[in-house]
Design an enzyme around this catalytic site. Sequence first.
Site, PDB file in Angstrom:
ATOM      1  N   LYS A 108      -3.267  -1.759  15.654  1.00 50.19           N
ATOM      2  CA  LYS A 108      -2.780  -0.893  16.733  1.00 50.19           C
ATOM      3  C   LYS A 108      -3.815  -0.781  17.832  1.00 50.19           C
ATOM      4  O   LYS A 108      -5.010  -0.781  17.561  1.00 50.19           O
ATOM      5  CB  LYS A 108      -2.582   0.517  16.187  1.00 50.19           C
ATOM      6  N   GLU A 153       0.840  -1.208   0.000  1.00 50.28           N
ATOM      7  CA  GLU A 153       0.000   0.000   0.000  1.00 50.28           C
ATOM      8  C   GLU A 153       0.871   1.252   0.000  1.00 50.28           C
ATOM      9  O   GLU A 153       2.073   1.191   0.270  1.00 50.28           O
ATOM     10  CB  GLU A 153      -0.945   0.016   1.210  1.00 50.28           C
TER      11      GLU A 153
HETATM   12  N1  PSU Z   1      -2.531   1.582  10.688  1.00 53.15           N
HETATM   13  C1  PSU Z   1      -1.206   1.759  10.813  1.00 53.15           C
HETATM   14  N2  PSU Z   1      -0.539   2.450   9.836  1.00 53.15           N
HETATM   15  C2  PSU Z   1      -1.185   2.968   8.747  1.00 53.15           C
HETATM   16  C3  PSU Z   1      -2.603   2.755   8.618  1.00 53.15           C
HETATM   17  C4  PSU Z   1      -3.223   2.058   9.613  1.00 53.15           C
HETATM   18  O1  PSU Z   1      -0.629   1.306  11.780  1.00 53.15           O
HETATM   19  O2  PSU Z   1      -0.545   3.609   7.895  1.00 53.15           O
HETATM   20  C5  PSU Z   1      -3.321   3.253   7.407  1.00 53.15           C
HETATM   21  C6  PSU Z   1      -3.575   2.104   6.419  1.00 53.15           C
HETATM   22  O3  PSU Z   1      -3.503   2.603   5.104  1.00 53.15           O
HETATM   23  C7  PSU Z   1      -5.005   1.711   6.738  1.00 53.15           C
HETATM   24  C8  PSU Z   1      -5.618   3.057   7.033  1.00 53.15           C
HETATM   25  O4  PSU Z   1      -5.668   1.066   5.677  1.00 53.15           O
HETATM   26  O5  PSU Z   1      -4.606   3.732   7.791  1.00 53.15           O
HETATM   27  C9  PSU Z   1      -6.910   2.957   7.812  1.00 53.15           C
HETATM   28  O6  PSU Z   1      -7.496   4.216   7.875  1.00 53.15           O
HETATM   29  P1  PSU Z   1      -8.996   4.360   8.407  1.00 53.15           P
HETATM   30  O7  PSU Z   1      -8.915   3.997   9.865  1.00 53.15           O
HETATM   31  O8  PSU Z   1      -9.325   5.802   8.177  1.00 53.15           O
HETATM   32  O9  PSU Z   1      -9.831   3.424   7.606  1.00 53.15           O
END
Ligand code: PSU
Length: 303
Positions: free
Chosen positions: A159, A25
């Site tokens: 996390k 990604e």
């Molecule tokens: N968790 C991490 N690092 C990240 C992300 C999540 O530890 O960089 C990023 C990933 O791209 C994940 C996104 O798909 O955040 C999720 O965002 P949201 O919670 O807005 O869906």
Amino acid sequence: MTNVISYSKEVQEALEGKKPIVALESTIISHGMPYPQNVETARVVEQIIRDNGAVPATIAIMDGQIKIGLSDEELEMLGNAEGVAKVSRRDIGQLIATKKIGATTVASTMICAELAGIKVFATGGIGGVHRGAETTMDISADLEELAQTSVAVVCAGAKSILDIGLTLEYLETKGVPVIGYGTDKMPAFYTRDSEFDLTFRADDAETLASVLKAKWDLGLKGGAVVANPIPEEHALEASFINGIIEKAMQEAKDNSIAGKEVTPFLLGKVKELTEGNSLTANIELVKHNAKVGAQLAVAYNNL
Ligand code: PSU
Ligand code: MN
């Protein structure tokens, strides 16, 4: 469809030669880590995948195209340019139509990987059910994507900015397998485990590959989470990191952070409050996931 998807030469050749490929990604580059460590890590991660017998395909949206495999200049631009958009399923059409630069999240990387016929994707952590989601309804689109898109996501769990218990409940409801790689517990990104037990553990890439093959051969659509704990020597102390996460969440609340800004805000705060400690851990776990992702792609390809 072919006119909106463009492949790097390396990925094109791998597809034609039916070689193992690992998707990566780009939100982790644009929103997950600071420059220049983000670009350096992206390059190292790609090389780890090559060293383990697979071909890396970093995914992003640029010039009205879904790019599967990025050049060095494109990686640099994603990591350094102003205003790179964070693109989830919702945003893909908009980014293509407006020809802006977009970095793909877990959800949108899964979509693009599936379009390209790539079965394995390595990253850091998945999005999930946020703490307090019973009132905010903040649940990452990553979970819904895992429910419907047939790509395996190798990650270090979720996390603890998230509610890991509710995230696992959601994945269970949606029928998404969560496989502990060398562990019986759900890993919590910076730490090797959480209080939550997993229902299946695999200790080698061949077992992982055969589970995926059995599922997909039956026509059971959807992804899988390969939960690969951070290497012991890079794990952070649970009490240390959890205190910091509490603080970051309070600041998010005080600043009325909402929507897609929540995750990048929390990631940035955690990084700031650990004075870079978390960044080293983050880089190391991504490298480890890249290695396991490559091994899984090779094993799957051999079946
Ligand atoms: N968790 C991490 N690092 C990240 C992300 C999540 O530890 O960089 C990023 C990933 O791209 C994940 C996104 O798909 O955040 C999720 O965002 P949201 O919670 O807005 O869906
Ligand atoms: Mn959200």
